[in-house]
Design a protein around this motif. Structure first.
Motif, PDB file in Angstrom:
ATOM      1  N   TRP A 194      -5.826  -4.263  -0.347  1.00 49.37           N
ATOM      2  CA  TRP A 194      -5.769  -3.096  -1.230  1.00 49.37           C
ATOM      3  C   TRP A 194      -6.073  -3.473  -2.676  1.00 49.37           C
ATOM      4  O   TRP A 194      -5.793  -2.698  -3.597  1.00 49.37           O
ATOM      5  CB  TRP A 194      -4.385  -2.452  -1.156  1.00 49.37           C
ATOM      6  CG  TRP A 194      -4.079  -1.770   0.147  1.00 49.37           C
ATOM      7  CD1 TRP A 194      -3.787  -2.369   1.328  1.00 49.37           C
ATOM      8  CD2 TRP A 194      -4.029  -0.358   0.400  1.00 49.37           C
ATOM      9  NE1 TRP A 194      -3.549  -1.436   2.319  1.00 49.37           N
ATOM     10  CE2 TRP A 194      -3.688  -0.183   1.772  1.00 49.37           C
ATOM     11  CE3 TRP A 194      -4.221   0.779  -0.392  1.00 49.37           C
ATOM     12  CZ2 TRP A 194      -3.547   1.064   2.364  1.00 49.37           C
ATOM     13  CZ3 TRP A 194      -4.080   2.028   0.189  1.00 49.37           C
ATOM     14  CH2 TRP A 194      -3.758   2.177   1.550  1.00 49.37           C
ATOM     15  N   ASP A 195      -6.661  -4.629  -2.927  1.00 53.11           N
ATOM     16  CA  ASP A 195      -6.843  -5.068  -4.312  1.00 53.11           C
ATOM     17  C   ASP A 195      -8.288  -5.021  -4.800  1.00 53.11           C
ATOM     18  O   ASP A 195      -8.617  -5.611  -5.815  1.00 53.11           O
ATOM     19  CB  ASP A 195      -6.272  -6.471  -4.509  1.00 53.11           C
ATOM     20  CG  ASP A 195      -6.821  -7.476  -3.517  1.00 53.11           C
ATOM     21  OD1 ASP A 195      -7.782  -7.144  -2.795  1.00 53.11           O
ATOM     22  OD2 ASP A 195      -6.286  -8.598  -3.451  1.00 53.11           O
ATOM     23  N   LYS A 212      -3.173  -8.742  -8.863  1.00 54.08           N
ATOM     24  CA  LYS A 212      -1.769  -8.329  -8.923  1.00 54.08           C
ATOM     25  C   LYS A 212      -1.604  -7.028  -9.688  1.00 54.08           C
ATOM     26  O   LYS A 212      -0.771  -6.174  -9.337  1.00 54.08           O
ATOM     27  CB  LYS A 212      -0.920  -9.428  -9.563  1.00 54.08           C
ATOM     28  CG  LYS A 212      -0.628 -10.603  -8.641  1.00 54.08           C
ATOM     29  CD  LYS A 212       0.178 -11.681  -9.358  1.00 54.08           C
ATOM     30  CE  LYS A 212       0.420 -12.882  -8.441  1.00 54.08           C
ATOM     31  NZ  LYS A 212       1.155 -13.973  -9.154  1.00 54.08           N
ATOM     32  N   LEU A 259      -2.669  -4.285  -7.304  1.00 59.27           N
ATOM     33  CA  LEU A 259      -1.674  -4.093  -6.248  1.00 59.27           C
ATOM     34  C   LEU A 259      -0.389  -3.458  -6.786  1.00 59.27           C
ATOM     35  O   LEU A 259       0.255  -2.666  -6.093  1.00 59.27           O
ATOM     36  CB  LEU A 259      -1.360  -5.431  -5.576  1.00 59.27           C
ATOM     37  CG  LEU A 259      -2.491  -6.015  -4.720  1.00 59.27           C
ATOM     38  CD1 LEU A 259      -2.141  -7.414  -4.253  1.00 59.27           C
ATOM     39  CD2 LEU A 259      -2.796  -5.110  -3.536  1.00 59.27           C
ATOM     40  N   LYS A 260      -0.019  -3.797  -8.006  1.00 62.70           N
ATOM     41  CA  LYS A 260       1.170  -3.184  -8.609  1.00 62.70           C
ATOM     42  C   LYS A 260       0.987  -1.680  -8.714  1.00 62.70           C
ATOM     43  O   LYS A 260       1.917  -0.902  -8.454  1.00 62.70           O
ATOM     44  CB  LYS A 260       1.416  -3.787  -9.989  1.00 62.70           C
ATOM     45  CG  LYS A 260       2.654  -3.240 -10.684  1.00 62.70           C
ATOM     46  CD  LYS A 260       2.856  -3.885 -12.043  1.00 62.70           C
ATOM     47  CE  LYS A 260       4.093  -3.308 -12.741  1.00 62.70           C
ATOM     48  NZ  LYS A 260       4.283  -3.927 -14.097  1.00 62.70           N
ATOM     49  N   ASN A 276       1.093  -0.196  -5.131  1.00 61.90           N
ATOM     50  CA  ASN A 276       2.446  -0.229  -4.583  1.00 61.90           C
ATOM     51  C   ASN A 276       3.360   0.838  -5.176  1.00 61.90           C
ATOM     52  O   ASN A 276       4.429   1.131  -4.627  1.00 61.90           O
ATOM     53  CB  ASN A 276       3.067  -1.614  -4.792  1.00 61.90           C
ATOM     54  CG  ASN A 276       2.410  -2.678  -3.920  1.00 61.90           C
ATOM     55  OD1 ASN A 276       1.833  -2.370  -2.890  1.00 61.90           O
ATOM     56  ND2 ASN A 276       2.474  -3.930  -4.350  1.00 61.90           N
ATOM     57  N   SER A 277       2.944   1.411  -6.305  1.00 64.72           N
ATOM     58  CA  SER A 277       3.756   2.463  -6.931  1.00 64.72           C
ATOM     59  C   SER A 277       3.504   3.839  -6.296  1.00 64.72           C
ATOM     60  O   SER A 277       4.237   4.780  -6.567  1.00 64.72           O
ATOM     61  CB  SER A 277       3.450   2.536  -8.434  1.00 64.72           C
ATOM     62  OG  SER A 277       2.139   3.036  -8.665  1.00 64.72           O
ATOM     63  N   TRP A 278       2.485   3.934  -5.443  1.00 66.48           N
ATOM     64  CA  TRP A 278       2.188   5.213  -4.805  1.00 66.48           C
ATOM     65  C   TRP A 278       3.229   5.541  -3.738  1.00 66.48           C
ATOM     66  O   TRP A 278       3.862   4.652  -3.166  1.00 66.48           O
ATOM     67  CB  TRP A 278       0.808   5.183  -4.144  1.00 66.48           C
ATOM     68  CG  TRP A 278      -0.323   4.910  -5.085  1.00 66.48           C
ATOM     69  CD1 TRP A 278      -0.296   4.909  -6.456  1.00 66.48           C
ATOM     70  CD2 TRP A 278      -1.656   4.567  -4.719  1.00 66.48           C
ATOM     71  NE1 TRP A 278      -1.525   4.598  -6.964  1.00 66.48           N
ATOM     72  CE2 TRP A 278      -2.386   4.382  -5.931  1.00 66.48           C
ATOM     73  CE3 TRP A 278      -2.321   4.411  -3.515  1.00 66.48           C
ATOM     74  CZ2 TRP A 278      -3.742   4.052  -5.929  1.00 66.48           C
ATOM     75  CZ3 TRP A 278      -3.662   4.082  -3.517  1.00 66.48           C
ATOM     76  CH2 TRP A 278      -4.358   3.905  -4.715  1.00 66.48           C
ATOM     77  N   LYS A 292       4.805   6.084  -0.340  1.00 69.46           N
ATOM     78  CA  LYS A 292       4.490   5.430   0.933  1.00 69.46           C
ATOM     79  C   LYS A 292       3.897   6.407   1.942  1.00 69.46           C
ATOM     80  O   LYS A 292       3.070   6.031   2.775  1.00 69.46           O
ATOM     81  CB  LYS A 292       5.751   4.786   1.507  1.00 69.46           C
ATOM     82  CG  LYS A 292       6.235   3.568   0.719  1.00 69.46           C
ATOM     83  CD  LYS A 292       7.437   2.920   1.389  1.00 69.46           C
ATOM     84  CE  LYS A 292       7.895   1.688   0.612  1.00 69.46           C
ATOM     85  NZ  LYS A 292       9.066   1.031   1.249  1.00 69.46           N
ATOM     86  N   LYS A 318      -0.102   6.722   2.067  1.00 63.35           N
ATOM     87  CA  LYS A 318      -1.028   5.628   2.371  1.00 63.35           C
ATOM     88  C   LYS A 318      -0.657   4.943   3.682  1.00 63.35           C
ATOM     89  O   LYS A 318       0.515   4.795   4.007  1.00 63.35           O
ATOM     90  CB  LYS A 318      -1.037   4.607   1.234  1.00 63.35           C
ATOM     91  CG  LYS A 318       0.333   4.001   0.949  1.00 63.35           C
ATOM     92  CD  LYS A 318       0.325   3.092  -0.281  1.00 63.35           C
ATOM     93  CE  LYS A 318       1.729   2.538  -0.534  1.00 63.35           C
ATOM     94  NZ  LYS A 318       1.797   1.692  -1.728  1.00 63.35           N
ATOM     95  N   SER A 320      -2.179   1.593   6.356  1.00 60.98           N
ATOM     96  CA  SER A 320      -3.134   0.517   6.592  1.00 60.98           C
ATOM     97  C   SER A 320      -3.634   0.600   8.024  1.00 60.98           C
ATOM     98  O   SER A 320      -2.846   0.827   8.952  1.00 60.98           O
ATOM     99  CB  SER A 320      -2.470  -0.844   6.355  1.00 60.98           C
ATOM    100  OG  SER A 320      -2.121  -1.012   5.001  1.00 60.98           O
TER     101      SER A 320
END
Length: 459
Positions: free
Chosen positions: A35-36, A92, A95-96, A99-101, A103, A106, A108
């Motif tokens: 996801w980066d 990073k 990704l930070k 990761n704030s979205w 859950k 999203k 995988s």
């Protein structure tokens, strides 16, 4: 049923999500893999770190360009760790953000279309009123070579994972990625050989600038034009390459074979043929070049999944704009609205703005070419970087600046100025009414523009 499902979380997909979440909470983004983003992980950022380090080495070793005598011992043993450390810093940050979205927004997994409103991920079905497809692309390579060489065949996805700089490297290709990496590796002390299918380097379409680029880069790099490997094999944990040059059979032993011959779209992973059997050939998909719509369906393909110019800022723009079309399906707007701008971070840099020489010639546009050599340009001489030149293309009837191509140091900065000029539809006269400070590299643009204006008077 979701309002929008976004497939792919690269630059375009992430931009689409950030825009969509402002309009509706009823969205889902599906991503297969990291996801980066390709840009942060294996593209724009790590390559520029490598290039920046390599150019610093080159400047130290060539201080005589400004009449300095330097004796230096350069240790390159930590270069790859530096590349990876800064690369990780950028990934990073991405990704930070991801990761704030929420859950619930999203998942995988690998998405596959069942029909025009349904995708499946791990046997779970998800439906949406519209889709944004931003699956991106992957480096292309010879499958047989990969089977023979294993980890010794690398692409831009693997080269930045090397623990140390190799002693020898062979590069297949002479496009943007190939030349950027080859030149950087050479400047870092890696014995680098480039195999090029054609007699062309980088992204320039101007015959004059292309000839100049070949001459300049060939003086630094070992480029074998119109020569490709005929046979490759693993030999004592290295790569043996057999080829023919000047009618003579030759061979080269190298640590790695870097294949940089382009990228393949990942659209073929989506089973689009389940929507329409004619979609089985992804190279012939009926995607509108302006709206990015697939046929007449509520599906929009953005980013480098379907483009000849995989550029980060365009991918982000397309992702954001596609959201508007998804939510206003009856009133579609053009997504491709940015002035074309491409930059290659070789040394000297190459850049293209607006319409290039090839496209204007192909369209039989009536234009004049203004040229300025940077071999004699004042500030370039002062900097000890007086190579290459600039071409600007001006419409004969309207006198508007249509585009430009550059092969100079700091082309990345001058190209932005030109892109804004083209985007504002300025005439050559209006551009020349602006200030050009002395002594600067920008003065070279004025020289090229004045050259074009003189030709207009003669038409």
């Amino acid at each position: 049923m979701y309002d929008i499902i976004i497939i792919g979380a690269g630059t375009a997909g992430i931009a689409a999500y950030k825009e969509a979440i402002k309009k509706t909470q009823n969205i889902l983004i599906i991503n297969d893999g990291s996801w980066d983003t390709t840009c942060a992980r294996v593209g724009c950022m790590p390559s520029k770190i490598l290039i920046s380090t390599a150019n610093r080495v080159y400047d130290i070793q060539h201080a005589d360009e400004v009449e300095l005598t330097v004796k230096a011992q350069i240790d390159t043993s930590h270069v790859m760790q530096h590349v990876q450390s800064l690369r990780d810093r950028f990934t990073k940050a991405t990704l930070k953000d991801v990761n704030s979205w929420e859950k619930s927004h999203k998942i995988s997994g690998k998405a596959e279309f069942i029909d025009a409103q349904t995708v499946q991920v791990a046997n779970q079905k998800y439906q949406a009123k519209s889709f944004i497809v931003a699956v991106g692309s992957t480096p292309s390579f010879n499958r047989e070579w990969k089977e023979s060489l294993g980890d010794l065949l690398i692409t831009s996805d693997q080269i930045f994972e090397l623990n140390e700089l190799p002693k020898r490297l062979a590069v297949i290709g002479s496009g943007v990625i190939a030349i950027e990496i080859a030149q950087a590796m050479h400047r870092l002390g890696v014995e680098t050989t480039v195999f090029a299918r054609s007699e062309k380097v980088g992204s320039l379409t101007s015959p004059t600038l292309q000839k100049n680029a070949i001459e300049v880069l060939s003086n630094e790099l070992n480029i074998k034009f119109k020569v490709l490997p005929e046979h490759v094999q693993k030999y004592r944990n290295k790569v043996k390459i057999e080829f023919t040059e000047h009618g003579q059979s030759q061979q080269l032993i190298t640590d790695y074979l870097l294949v940089a011959t382009g990228r393949d779209s990942l659209l073929n992973t989506l089973k689009l043929q389940n929507i329409d059997t004619s979609f089985s050939d992804i190279t012939k998909l009926p995607i509108d070049p302006h709206t990015k719509q697939l046929a007449q369906l509520p599906i929009f393909v953005v980013g480098d999944a379907f483009t000849s110019t995989p550029i980060q800022h365009e991918a982000a723009h397309e992702g954001r704009q596609a959201v508007q079309n998804c939510l206003n399906f009856s009133k579609l707007k053009n997504i491709k609205t940015l002035t074309p701008l491409g930059i290659m971070f070789s040394s000297p840099e190459m850049a293209g703005v607006g319409q290039n020489f090839k496209s204007l010639t192909h369209q039989k546009t009536a234009f004049v070419t203004g040229y300025a050599s940077y071999e004699k340009q004042g500030r370039a001489i002062v900097n000890g970087k007086n190579q290459g030149g600039v071409e600007v293309y001006v419409d004969i009837k309207t006198r508007k600046l249509l585009g430009a191509e550059l092969f100079i140091q700091s082309a990345e900065h001058l190209a932005h100025l030109l892109a804004w000029m083209v985007g504002q539809k300025l005439t050559v006269d209006e551009v020349l009414d602006n200030p050009f400070y002395h002594p600067t590299l920008e003065e070279g643009l004025r020289t090229a523009l004045k050259h074009a204006r003189r030709q207009l008077k003669a038409v």
